[in-house]
Design a protein around this motif. Structure first.
Motif, PDB file in Angstrom:
ATOM      1  N   GLY A 259       0.948  -1.256   0.087  1.00 34.09           N
ATOM      2  CA  GLY A 259      -0.018  -0.085  -0.090  1.00 34.09           C
ATOM      3  C   GLY A 259       0.728   1.365   0.037  1.00 34.09           C
ATOM      4  N   SER A 260       2.059   1.254   0.446  1.00 34.98           N
ATOM      5  CA  SER A 260       2.917   2.316   0.479  1.00 34.98           C
ATOM      6  C   SER A 260       3.955   2.510  -0.541  1.00 34.98           C
ATOM      7  N   LEU A 261       3.916   1.490  -1.653  1.00 35.27           N
ATOM      8  CA  LEU A 261       4.759   1.723  -2.706  1.00 35.27           C
ATOM      9  C   LEU A 261       3.800   1.923  -3.972  1.00 35.27           C
ATOM     10  N   ASP A 262       4.093   2.913  -4.683  1.00 39.16           N
ATOM     11  CA  ASP A 262       3.361   3.063  -5.905  1.00 39.16           C
ATOM     12  C   ASP A 262       3.306   2.470  -6.987  1.00 39.16           C
ATOM     13  N   PRO A 263       2.199   1.399  -7.055  1.00 36.94           N
ATOM     14  CA  PRO A 263       2.079   0.436  -8.293  1.00 36.94           C
ATOM     15  C   PRO A 263       2.600   0.888  -9.592  1.00 36.94           C
ATOM     16  N   ARG A 264       2.339   2.123  -9.971  1.00 35.88           N
ATOM     17  CA  ARG A 264       2.561   2.460 -11.220  1.00 35.88           C
ATOM     18  C   ARG A 264       4.105   2.858 -11.522  1.00 35.88           C
ATOM     19  N   GLN A 265       4.880   2.684 -10.351  1.00 34.55           N
ATOM     20  CA  GLN A 265       6.262   3.190 -10.737  1.00 34.55           C
ATOM     21  C   GLN A 265       7.066   1.776 -10.494  1.00 34.55           C
ATOM     22  N   SER A 266       8.343   1.948 -11.262  1.00 30.72           N
ATOM     23  CA  SER A 266       9.461   0.724 -11.212  1.00 30.72           C
ATOM     24  C   SER A 266       9.900   1.095  -9.626  1.00 30.72           C
ATOM     25  N   ILE A 267      10.538  -0.062  -9.365  1.00 28.05           N
ATOM     26  CA  ILE A 267      11.080   0.025  -7.917  1.00 28.05           C
ATOM     27  C   ILE A 267      12.020   0.969  -8.142  1.00 28.05           C
ATOM     28  N   GLY A 268      13.005   1.182  -8.990  1.00 27.60           N
ATOM     29  CA  GLY A 268      14.198   2.199  -8.959  1.00 27.60           C
ATOM     30  C   GLY A 268      13.530   3.444  -9.095  1.00 27.60           C
ATOM     31  N   ALA A 269      12.357   3.740  -9.687  1.00 29.47           N
ATOM     32  CA  ALA A 269      11.757   5.205  -9.724  1.00 29.47           C
ATOM     33  C   ALA A 269      11.186   5.383  -8.079  1.00 29.47           C
ATOM     34  N   ILE A 270      10.677   4.424  -7.613  1.00 29.12           N
ATOM     35  CA  ILE A 270      10.282   4.573  -6.050  1.00 29.12           C
ATOM     36  C   ILE A 270      11.562   4.909  -5.020  1.00 29.12           C
ATOM     37  N   LEU A 271      12.600   4.284  -5.446  1.00 30.88           N
ATOM     38  CA  LEU A 271      13.817   4.632  -4.457  1.00 30.88           C
ATOM     39  C   LEU A 271      14.321   6.048  -4.960  1.00 30.88           C
ATOM     40  N   GLU A 272      14.104   6.356  -6.112  1.00 32.83           N
ATOM     41  CA  GLU A 272      14.676   7.806  -6.330  1.00 32.83           C
ATOM     42  C   GLU A 272      13.975   8.991  -6.105  1.00 32.83           C
TER      43      GLU A 272
ATOM     44  N   ARG B 130       8.094  -3.968 -10.917  1.00 29.60           N
ATOM     45  CA  ARG B 130       7.050  -3.261 -10.366  1.00 29.60           C
ATOM     46  C   ARG B 130       6.592  -3.974  -8.848  1.00 29.60           C
ATOM     47  N   PRO B 131       6.001  -3.188  -8.264  1.00 30.62           N
ATOM     48  CA  PRO B 131       5.922  -3.679  -6.478  1.00 30.62           C
ATOM     49  C   PRO B 131       5.125  -4.901  -6.573  1.00 30.62           C
ATOM     50  N   ARG B 132       4.245  -5.211  -7.658  1.00 28.71           N
ATOM     51  CA  ARG B 132       3.454  -6.465  -7.905  1.00 28.71           C
ATOM     52  C   ARG B 132       4.150  -7.578  -8.130  1.00 28.71           C
ATOM     53  N   GLU B 133       5.350  -7.472  -8.795  1.00 31.12           N
ATOM     54  CA  GLU B 133       6.139  -8.293  -9.048  1.00 31.12           C
ATOM     55  C   GLU B 133       6.933  -9.079  -8.054  1.00 31.12           C
ATOM     56  N   LEU B 134       6.985  -8.552  -7.018  1.00 30.88           N
ATOM     57  CA  LEU B 134       7.650  -8.548  -5.696  1.00 30.88           C
ATOM     58  C   LEU B 134       6.971  -9.469  -4.615  1.00 30.88           C
ATOM     59  N   SER B 135       7.638 -10.310  -3.776  1.00 33.46           N
ATOM     60  CA  SER B 135       6.990 -10.948  -2.659  1.00 33.46           C
ATOM     61  C   SER B 135       6.845 -10.028  -1.365  1.00 33.46           C
ATOM     62  N   GLY B 136       6.276 -10.314  -0.634  1.00 39.36           N
ATOM     63  CA  GLY B 136       6.024  -9.399   0.538  1.00 39.36           C
ATOM     64  C   GLY B 136       6.984  -8.848   1.138  1.00 39.36           C
ATOM     65  N   GLY B 137       7.896  -9.848   1.471  1.00 40.28           N
ATOM     66  CA  GLY B 137       9.444  -9.624   2.203  1.00 40.28           C
ATOM     67  C   GLY B 137      10.235  -8.785   1.191  1.00 40.28           C
ATOM     68  N   GLN B 138      10.120  -8.886  -0.058  1.00 42.96           N
ATOM     69  CA  GLN B 138      10.944  -7.998  -0.924  1.00 42.96           C
ATOM     70  C   GLN B 138      10.570  -6.864  -0.953  1.00 42.96           C
ATOM     71  N   ARG B 139       9.219  -6.549  -1.018  1.00 43.31           N
ATOM     72  CA  ARG B 139       8.427  -5.267  -1.058  1.00 43.31           C
ATOM     73  C   ARG B 139       8.858  -4.496   0.356  1.00 43.31           C
TER      74      ARG B 139
END
Length: 554
Positions: A380-393, A428-437
């Motif tokens: 819920g706290s990671l934007d599902p529309r962004q890539s992980i890289g974009a979320i971190l940046e 994208r966040p949906r491609e990761l497990s809960g622990g990875q997210r």
């Protein structure tokens, strides 16, 4: 397994996907005795919920049983085969002979219907037509599961009840027709430990009164240890081992079971933490004094007090835990420390800066470089529309730090820091497990190099194995980066592992605080003692201590 209420033999379940058929359950055998509890234990993706769904005929549309037998004992010793039943036959069985207690009462109860109407559904579906008789049975069920004012609760809607109350309502609905078998699918995973204990006690009482067998689905081995007669440990859809609960816990044969035991905070042996000792004379990095937070009530003048006169200090480089049930004021206090809410009264100082005196966006943005917040739900706290890289940046972009190449390299470096491969940056966040997210959420919090991280139930939604991995990661990062943690949790077993000091909150008030070992070993307040007593796994430990002669290896 002969004579059991439920017998599952050689069960195989597959799901149809774009990649073809994927096996989810492979050759599972298990049994549930009348009046007994069999716990199906395993991490997410182990196949435990799929097996339970097969037993009650509620597999997803793309799932099917490809082999095996599921049979239920009936009258005169006859057994009814459930595999291959038509939907009409299933409708006769569900509710009447097999009851289901689902995991999430928030999504399992219709928000626009009353609690009484939801509990009455199984009665109506199975032919009850007398309105007065239905109403009488609903009130009887609500009283049976411990509601103090059944008539009031029957008229209320789900949002007017606490999580524990909603779960009780689901138990009442499952018991409406006194089924022979109850399937409890993670029935308390979203509840605080005290509410969890109350709900599980209720389930035990109902089982003893009705003689129903229970198939308990859980990822928490400590809960299974306390409540089950028989354990079945699943991994990757296959049984790793099974047997009498006491025997499996005392002498687990499978490496996977041993790892689950080692990772379960309530069952793991307590390792003495070296207490954090700040240099003499160094002021605390967090100082909270007389914190009070009020919210508007229903009326114009009504005020709800969420936090009432809370004070504590946190030493630099240490972990301070805020512990209590839902509604105790933990999250409200944490958000005040992180500068997300201005309190009604009191003060918060962070590294010499008075957080409660900050005004305007510029001052608060500067605070973000000092303190970051990690939420409970990483999806819920990671934007599902962004890539992980974009979320971190994103935090770096918001504070105008570095150029594009520098931000990219910082994102990759922080993936390294939380032990994720760099190619995760493109997902994208949906491609990761809960622990990875959750690792991504931690990396995002650290990318601004804060001094303080507020962890709001950051591991409570994770399986014990993933939870243990995240806790080890947090400890390593604290040692490496000198971080200070404010660790919000309802789980004292986890707090015992990670915290140096603790504040116990109840209804907004701090009832106890001090070094974590002192508070947990010699609690002074009855509420703290109740929290400790509710830690799952304690019954199993007592049984192993006092009845070692009953434990035999199967």
């Amino acid at each position: 397994m002969s004579g059991a209420l439920l017998e599952v033999r050689g069960l195989e379940v597959v799901y149809r996907t774009r990649r073809g058929e994927v096996p989810a359950v492979r050759g599972v055998d298990l049994a549930v005795a009348r009046g007994g509890v069999t716990a199906l234990v395993g991490e997410s993706g182990s196949g435990k919920s799929t097996a339970a769904q097969a037993v009650i005929g509620l597999l997803a549309d793309n799932g099917r049983v490809t082999a095996g037998s599921i049979s239920l004992a009936g009258a005169q010793g006859r057994r009814e085969e459930l595999v291959g039943l038509r939907e009409r036959a299933w409708r006769e069985l569900r509710g009447r002979r097999i009851g289901l207690i689902p995991q999430d009462p928030g999504s399992s109860l219709d928000p626009v219907r009353t609690i009484g109407a939801s509990i009455a559904d199984p009665l109506r579906i199975h032919g009850w037509r007398d309105r007065a008789r239905i109403d009488e049975r609903v009130l009887e069920l609500l009283a049976q599961v411990g509601f103090d004012d059944p008539e009031l609760r029957a008229r209320q809607h789900p949002h007017e009840l606490s999580g524990g109350m909603r779960q009780r309502a689901l138990i009442a609905a499952a018991l409406a027709l006194e089924p022979d078998l109850l399937i409890a699918d993670e029935p308390t995973s979203a509840l605080d430990v005290t509410v969890q204990a109350t709900v599980l006690d209720l389930l035990d009482e109902m089982r003893e009164q009705t003689g129903a067998g229970v198939l308990l689905i859980t990822h928490d081995l400590a809960v299974a240890a306390d409540r089950a007669d028989h354990l079945v440990v699943l991994r990757g859809g296959q049984v790793q081992e099974q047997g009498a609960a006491a025997a499996v816990l005392a002498a687990p044969r499978a490496e996977y079971t041993r790892s689950l035991l080692a990772d379960a905070p309530s069952l793991a042996r307590v390792v003495e933490r070296a207490p954090h000792r700040p240099p003499a004379g160094e002021p605390p990095i967090i100082q909270v004094r007389g914190l009070r937070q009020e919210f508007a009530g229903r009326g114009r003048t009504e005020r709800l007090v969420a936090v009432d006169d809370v004070s504590f200090d946190v030493a630099r480089g240490s972990t301070h835990a805020l512990v209590g049930a839902s509604g105790s004021g933990k999250t409200t206090t944490g958000r005040a420390v992180a500068g997300f809410r201005s309190p009604t009264a009191g003060s918060v100082h962070l590294a010499g800066t008075e957080v409660t005196a900050l005004r305007g966006g510029r001052e608060l943005r500067a605070l973000r470089a000092q303190v970051q917040l990690v939420h409970q739900n990483p999806f819920g706290s990671l934007d599902p529309r962004q890539s992980i890289g974009a979320i971190l940046e994103e935090p770096l972009r918001n504070l105008h730090r570095g150029g594009r190449a520098e931000r990219r390299e910082a994102a990759l470096h922080h993936l390294d820091l939380v032990s994720l491969p760099r190619d995760v940056a493109a997902r994208r966040p949906r491609e990761l497990s809960g622990g990875q997210r959750q690792r991504v959420a931690i990396a995002r919090a650290l990318i601004l190099r804060p001094e303080v991280v507020v962890l709001d139930e950051a591991v409570s939604a994770l399986d014990v194995t993933v939870q243990a991995q995240i806790l080890r990661l947090l400890s390593e990062l604290q040692d490496e980066l000198g971080l200070t943690y404010l660790f919000i949790s309802h789980d004292l077993a986890v707090v015992r592992q990670v915290a140096d000091t603790v504040s116990v909150l109840r209804r907004g008030q701090q009832v106890e605080q001090g070094p974590v070992d002192a508070v947990l070993e010699d609690p002074q307040h009855p509420y703290t003692r109740a929290l400790i007593a509710a830690i799952p796994g304690r019954r199993a430990e007592q049984h192993r201590t006092h009845h070692p002669e009953e434990i035999t290896t199967p």
